[in-house]
Design a protein around this motif. Structure first.
Motif, PDB file in Angstrom:
ATOM      1  N   SER A  66       0.828  -1.210   0.000  1.00  0.00           N
ATOM      2  CA  SER A  66       0.000   0.000   0.000  1.00  0.00           C
ATOM      3  C   SER A  66       0.862   1.260   0.000  1.00  0.00           C
ATOM      4  N   ILE A  76      -6.420  -2.693   3.952  1.00  0.00           N
ATOM      5  CA  ILE A  76      -6.042  -2.485   2.551  1.00  0.00           C
ATOM      6  C   ILE A  76      -4.792  -3.284   2.211  1.00  0.00           C
ATOM      7  N   GLU A  77      -3.825  -3.308   3.120  1.00  0.00           N
ATOM      8  CA  GLU A  77      -2.603  -4.077   2.871  1.00  0.00           C
ATOM      9  C   GLU A  77      -2.930  -5.564   2.706  1.00  0.00           C
TER      10      GLU A  77
END
Length: 366
Positions: free
Chosen positions: A100, A136-137
């Motif tokens: 990210s 998100i990662e």
């Protein structure tokens, strides 16, 4: 949006593109008018000659600007129109969340501002044990494995549901959402085209874990590097992935010696945490394995530079030193400097990133 780096570069690119488009339009229009005047009106021999000569010059000017615009990086994405015009300038040397952080560094200012707003909106849409950044990662790791064919689409959605609540997962499949799965795939393809080095390191790390390679845990320190084999414009990106297998947190220093580089020596101090052991039976869960390996790793993104006059092969030595400056590990990689644009030069990477997004968009449309 003006607070984001790269705004001035994009505005200059758009201004130059607009100017050349206007020159091409006006030159072609006046050239056609000149030819029309010669063809339909009796202007006399002298004036006819001047008009034909001017139309030839204007046609050449139009053609030259057309070639320039065709060679420039096109704006190929409707979702992210400025993405192909952006080149990363400032970035952190340490990537806490490698995928990210790397992706965000390659977002154009407009997309970066929308990304920040999206991250704020996700605060109430992630699971209790997650933050928007960690969720998100996790999703990007699953997307990377899915892109390699190691994870099917059903498992991808299952991984998304592990970190996101129902509202957020619905947005990931909503075609009207700016950052749905389709958009994230485009951004990942764009990032991979820009920085293939980090993804080569991730793939080697994943392969070592699956195969239980001796390089993963056989020594107290695992150091892996990647640099483009050839580079131009006197610039290159060096990626370093370090694992601490000593079972204790250690403050270390990384010395980067670049032959004839500017600077010739870079010293970076980092705090490394002990890497968790991965049992053989645990390697079957690819997402969890990759997540643990990246979470425990120290990932560095170092920009290297050489004078414009430098050519030929140049070694780069990376030395890992302990708290008492003793050498723990050392590696040497080599890159070849060239005056011509190579596969991983900035201009080529911008073009390849734009093409990757375009190819992915077409494949999804099919």
């Amino acid at each position: 949006m003006d607070a984001y780096p790269g705004v001035e570069r994009i505005l200059n690119s758009l201004g130059e593109r607009l100017l050349r488009e206007r020159i091409r339009l006006f030159s072609s229009t006046f050239a056609l008018l000149s030819i029309f005047t010669v063809w339909w009106l009796e202007a006399g021999t002298t004036l006819d000659t001047l008009l034909l000569a001017s139309s030839s010059l204007l046609g050449a000017l139009c053609l030259w600007n057309s070639f320039f615009l065709d060679d420039s990086v096109p704006m190929r994405s409707n979702s992210f129109p400025l993405l192909s015009l952006h080149a990363p300038t400032l970035h952190n040397s340490t990537l806490d969340r490698p995928l990210s952080d790397l992706m965000v560094a390659h977002l154009d200012p407009e997309t970066a501002a929308a990304w920040d707003e999206w991250m704020i909106a996700l605060t109430e849409s992630v699971r209790r044990d997650q933050t928007p950044e960690s969720a998100i990662e996790h999703l990007l790791r699953a997307l990377h494995l899915n892109d390699q064919g190691l994870l099917d689409d059903e498992r991808l959605m299952s991984e998304a549901k592990q970190v996101f609540k129902i509202r957020a997962t619905d947005q990931l499949t909503d075609p009207l959402s700016k950052f749905n799965l389709k958009a994230l795939r485009k951004l990942m393809a764009h990032t991979k085209a820009w920085e293939p080095g980090l993804f080569r390191l991730i793939d080697r790390l994943q392969d070592a874990a699956v195969r239980r390679g001796p390089s993963l845990t056989s020594s107290p320190w695992r150091l892996d590097l990647d640099i483009p084999p050839r580079c131009s414009q006197g610039q290159a990106d060096l990626f370093v992935v370090l694992h601490n297998n000593t079972d204790t947190a250690v403050d270390v220093e990384i010395d980067i010696v670049t032959a004839e580089g500017e600077p010739a020596l870079q010293n970076i101090g980092v705090e490394t945490k002990p890497s968790r052991r991965i049992a053989r039976e645990e390697t079957s869960d690819l997402v969890d394995t990759l997540g643990r390996l990246l979470d425990d790793a120290t990932v560095l993104w170092i920009g290297l530079a050489w004078p414009d006059s430098c050519r030929g092969p140049h070694p780069v030595q990376v030395t890992l030193k302990g708290e008492r400056r003793e050498t723990l590990s050392s590696m040497v990689v080599k890159t070849t400097l060239s005056a011509n644009a190579q596969q991983e030069s900035a201009a080529q990477r911008m073009s390849e990133a734009s093409s990757s997004v375009r190819r992915l968009a077409l494949s999804m449309a099919d």
